[in-house]
Enzyme design. Structure first.
Site, PDB file in Angstrom:
ATOM      1  N   HIS A 172       0.821  -1.224   0.000  1.00 31.35           N
ATOM      2  CA  HIS A 172       0.000   0.000   0.000  1.00 31.35           C
ATOM      3  C   HIS A 172       0.852   1.269   0.000  1.00 31.35           C
ATOM      4  CE1 HIS A 172      -3.409  -2.629   0.894  1.00 31.35           C
ATOM      5  NE2 HIS A 172      -4.209  -1.594   0.701  1.00 31.35           N
TER       6      HIS A 172
ATOM      7  N   CYS B 140     -10.710  -1.198   4.521  1.00 29.58           N
ATOM      8  CA  CYS B 140     -10.552  -2.132   3.380  1.00 29.58           C
ATOM      9  C   CYS B 140     -11.794  -2.060   2.500  1.00 29.58           C
ATOM     10  CB  CYS B 140     -10.437  -3.586   3.849  1.00 29.58           C
ATOM     11  SG  CYS B 140      -9.015  -3.977   4.846  1.00 29.58           S
TER      12      CYS B 140
ATOM     13  N   HIS C 115     -14.518 -14.847  -1.676  1.00 36.58           N
ATOM     14  CA  HIS C 115     -15.342 -13.758  -1.141  1.00 36.58           C
ATOM     15  C   HIS C 115     -16.820 -14.142  -1.075  1.00 36.58           C
ATOM     16  CE1 HIS C 115     -11.749 -11.323  -2.362  1.00 36.58           C
ATOM     17  NE2 HIS C 115     -11.921 -11.010  -1.104  1.00 36.58           N
TER      18      HIS C 115
ATOM     19  N   HIS D 165      -9.118 -26.499   3.047  1.00 35.31           N
ATOM     20  CA  HIS D 165      -9.086 -26.901   1.637  1.00 35.31           C
ATOM     21  C   HIS D 165      -7.691 -26.734   1.030  1.00 35.31           C
ATOM     22  CE1 HIS D 165     -13.428 -27.233   1.424  1.00 35.31           C
ATOM     23  NE2 HIS D 165     -13.536 -26.063   2.011  1.00 35.31           N
TER      24      HIS D 165
ATOM     25  N   GLU E 104     -14.186 -15.050  21.096  1.00 35.35           N
ATOM     26  CA  GLU E 104     -13.872 -16.078  20.090  1.00 35.35           C
ATOM     27  C   GLU E 104     -12.391 -15.974  19.719  1.00 35.35           C
ATOM     28  OE1 GLU E 104     -15.386 -18.733  18.297  1.00 35.35           O
ATOM     29  OE2 GLU E 104     -13.327 -18.820  17.577  1.00 35.35           O
TER      30      GLU E 104
ATOM     31  N   GLY F  86     -25.556 -31.955   7.522  1.00 33.53           N
ATOM     32  CA  GLY F  86     -26.779 -32.747   7.418  1.00 33.53           C
ATOM     33  C   GLY F  86     -28.048 -32.145   7.957  1.00 33.53           C
TER      34      GLY F  86
ATOM     35  N   THR G 205     -21.787 -35.263   3.471  1.00 34.92           N
ATOM     36  CA  THR G 205     -22.855 -35.429   4.457  1.00 34.92           C
ATOM     37  C   THR G 205     -23.557 -36.791   4.364  1.00 34.92           C
ATOM     38  OG1 THR G 205     -24.958 -34.573   5.284  1.00 34.92           O
ATOM     39  CG2 THR G 205     -24.497 -34.170   2.960  1.00 34.92           C
TER      40      THR G 205
ATOM     41  N   ARG H 265     -22.654 -44.349  12.827  1.00 31.67           N
ATOM     42  CA  ARG H 265     -21.352 -43.992  12.254  1.00 31.67           C
ATOM     43  C   ARG H 265     -20.218 -44.906  12.698  1.00 31.67           C
ATOM     44  NH1 ARG H 265     -21.966 -37.468  12.825  1.00 31.67           N
ATOM     45  NH2 ARG H 265     -23.444 -37.331  11.106  1.00 31.67           N
TER      46      ARG H 265
ATOM     47  N   GLU I 132     -20.448 -29.242  22.246  1.00 29.40           N
ATOM     48  CA  GLU I 132     -19.548 -30.380  22.061  1.00 29.40           C
ATOM     49  C   GLU I 132     -18.514 -30.536  23.169  1.00 29.40           C
ATOM     50  OE1 GLU I 132     -17.813 -30.671  18.138  1.00 29.40           O
ATOM     51  OE2 GLU I 132     -16.585 -32.391  18.720  1.00 29.40           O
TER      52      GLU I 132
HETATM   53  O1  MEZ Z   1     -24.515 -34.296  12.797  1.00 31.80           O
HETATM   54  C1  MEZ Z   1     -23.611 -34.474  11.977  1.00 31.80           C
HETATM   55  O2  MEZ Z   1     -22.446 -34.616  12.287  1.00 31.80           O
HETATM   56  C2  MEZ Z   1     -23.975 -34.587  10.548  1.00 31.80           C
HETATM   57  C3  MEZ Z   1     -25.408 -34.558  10.250  1.00 31.80           C
HETATM   58  C4  MEZ Z   1     -23.034 -34.756   9.643  1.00 31.80           C
HETATM   59  C5  MEZ Z   1     -23.360 -35.065   8.250  1.00 31.80           C
HETATM   60  O3  MEZ Z   1     -23.072 -36.166   7.833  1.00 31.80           O
HETATM   61  O4  MEZ Z   1     -23.929 -34.224   7.569  1.00 31.80           O
END
Ligand code: MEZ
Length: 586
Positions: free
Chosen positions: A35, A64, A85, A112, A169, A183, A390, A415, A547
């Site tokens: 810049h 920005c 974006h 990714h 956070e 899911g 999923t 699972r 969790e």
């Molecule tokens: O609850 C989950 O972990 C879930 C639904 C995952 C998924 O396969 O989409």
């Protein structure tokens, strides 16, 4: 946003430049260096006597956007195939990726493997922030640690109950793992199920949850989950979420997984809704801020938190109640391998912040823990990636085949069983096979094409040859599966739900392998979300949900029960903390 500081002309030039040359090589210079001659420090930081950057980097982000355009404008202008974006991360700050004085780095690359050049990326020098200590303490009624669905839900609930709330956070963006949830959200006896003629009950959801968890769940917590699930769907849709489509996940006796219309991913919709609602309520949400300690008064009462802000350094927030909503530890490979050496080296579907800090914060003030070695691997993570495919793809009709071209498991079993079955196959992977009918039934499948994870064929034999299965084997398998659909009975694997045969070209395959997905264990809590100490008594002023707590799911969580848990227990934690902050007893 207006480009007031540099003038309209410069802004217009920079918008065009950023749209055309955004990913061009930038010669190892930081953004501040890039810049030089175009903008001054004050243009980014404001004209005060002293440059002060808050942890959310608010002024810098406004600058920005003022020059380059908003995230949405840049999203529209970019014709990149993968458009950072405009992604499932939703509305995030520029500085989550673009850093002025250190190397810039696209946040997407946390999960990714995109080839993504970024201006100011590849810079060798790192400027480390000096550790500052701020003497000024902030104050709140309730501090929420973590800005995923649980944290936002708890914060909104506590705010609506009259509490002054701050959300902390550690990541540069909000959303946590919830933002990646695909899911859906499980709930029983909802208006959407009734509308669709689905017969379900709280007792059946409780029973499925307990059976799925190997009856190792805390029954009181599992019952809270089932009993409050319909009210949680109503609460969330009342805030603006779309949960009108209802599908099925493994281990469920009926369709009870709620997701947006057309079968879009649930997480982005839920997080966008919660972000907007927190912003509308002006809830103080601080990113780039890590809670390093929960504070207590020496007599067992929690009195606040110590935070380390990216720019502000260490400071204290005094609070009457603290809610730990910081998630699990699936993205902490060392900890996963400590509890489960057999999962060493496995990929994960989680965002990089899921490292278990909330559990550590709780145990440091004497909290008890439960079930830490119960770690779930999800059967279908795309091979060689961190992208979760999923369970809804199977729920909508896909089958799993091995390298011999044969089915080997009830695709809608729980699972743990599906993952174990895949790991027992040649190459420890499998192919998820579906057709155009399944593709059309579930919008989120489009994303897998976008990420180039899908292989295809105009006929089943052509697909088999593309993925190198023995000639004829896949055709025989699909014909036998289609017959089971016609008879509504899967004699071979006892799959109860057979929603549609695979008979519409094109045909598709995704190679999948199990990946670390969810940690069932965590802090011990009561049904009112109070954190329990080792003596079995609640730690005064400390709550936890989501969790990072143990007990709801036992040894294995059912798909769709996580988002359900985040909303139900987030609401309970928010209510409990607000009550305690007002001096009431629970
Ligand atoms: O609850 C989950 O972990 C879930 C639904 C995952 C998924 O396969 O989409």
């Amino acid at each position: 946003m207006r480009a007031s500081r540099l003038g309209f002309l410069l802004a217009a030039v920079m918008v065009i430049a950023s749209a055309t040359a955004l990913w061009a090589g930038t010669g190892g210079k930081t953004l501040a260096q890039l810049h030089q001659g175009k903008a001054t420090c004050a243009d980014c930081h404001g004209k005060g006597k002293k440059i002060v950057v808050d942890d959310g980097e608010t002024a810098v982000n406004q600058s920005c956007a003022g020059c380059h355009g908003s995230l949405q404008e840049l999203g529209k202008a970019s014709h990149e195939e993968v458009n950072p974006h405009k992604s499932h991360l939703g509305d995030i700050d520029c500085t989550a990726c673009h850093h002025a004085h250190t190397a810039s780095w696209a946040y997407c690359l946390s999960c990714h493997p995109f080839e993504m050049k970024i201006p100011g990326g590849g810079v060798a020098s790192k400027r480390t922030a000096k550790q500052k200590v701020s003497r000024k303490a902030d104050e709140a009624d309730v501090v929420v640690i973590g800005a995923g669905a649980t944290g936002f839900t708890a914060a909104i609930t506590a705010h609506d109950a009259g509490a002054r709330v701050v959300i902390i956070e550690k990541q540069p963006i909000t959303g946590g793992n919830s933002m990646l949830a695909a899911g859906g959200m499980n709930a029983a006896e909802t208006a959407y199920q009734k509308e669709k003629g689905i017969k379900d009950s709280v007792d059946l959801m409780f029973k499925d949850t307990m059976t799925g968890g190997g009856d190792h769940n805390d029954p009181a917590l599992a019952m809270v989950l089932a009993k409050n699930s319909a009210a949680s769907v109503a609460w969330l849709t009342g805030l603006g979420a779309d949960l009108s489509d209802v599908g099925r996940m493994g281990g469920a006796s009926v369709n009870r997984t709620h997701r947006p219309k057309g079968g879009s991913a649930v997480g982005a919709n839920v997080i966008e809704t919660l972000r907007k609602n927190a912003a509308r309520r002006k809830i103080d949400t601080r990113v780039n801020s890590k809670v390093v300690k929960v504070l207590e008064d020496g007599k067992g009462r929690v009195t606040g938190v110590q935070v380390e802000g990216k720019h502000r350094g260490l400071y204290t927030i005094k609070a009457k109640a603290v809610i730990i909503a910081a998630g699990g530890f699936s993205a902490n490979p060392e900890r996963v391998a400590y509890y489960r050496p057999d999962y060493k080296g496995m990929t994960t579907s989680n965002q990089p912040g899921a490292t278990g800090d909330g559990i550590d914060l709780g145990t440091a003030v004497g909290a008890d823990v439960k079930d830490l070695k119960e770690i779930q691997i999800h059967p279908t993570v795309a091979a060689g990636s961190r992208t979760l495919i999923t369970e809804a793809v199977r729920g909508n009709g896909a089958i799993l085949v091995n390298r011999e071209g044969k089915r080997f498991v009830n695709e809608l079993t729980t699972r743990d069983k599906a993952s174990a079955a895949i790991l027992a196959q040649t190459g420890k992977s499998a192919f998820l096979i579906f057709d155009e009918g399944v593709r059309k039934s579930l919008k989120q499948i489009d994303g897998y094409f976008h990420l180039k994870l899908v292989q295809e064929g105009g006929s089943i034999n052509e697909l088999a040859s593309v993925i190198k299965l023995p000639a004829g084997a896949l055709e025989t398998t699909v014909a036998s599966y289609n017959k089971a659909c016609e008879l509504k009975s899967d004699a071979e694997f006892k799959r109860a739900d057979l929603p549609r045969p695979l008979q519409t070209a094109k045909y598709y395959a995704i190679e999948v392998k199990p990946g670390v997905h969810y940690t069932m264990g965590g802090l011990k809590v009561t049904p009112a979300s109070e954190v329990l100490a080792k003596d079995g008594k609640p730690i005064a002023g400390l709550f936890a949900a989501g969790e990072g707590t143990g007990g709801v799911h036992g040894k294995n969580r059912l798909g769709g029960n996580s988002i359900s848990q985040t909303i139900t227990f987030g609401r309970i934690a928010g209510e409990s903390a607000a009550k305690v902050a007002k001096g009431a007893r629970l």
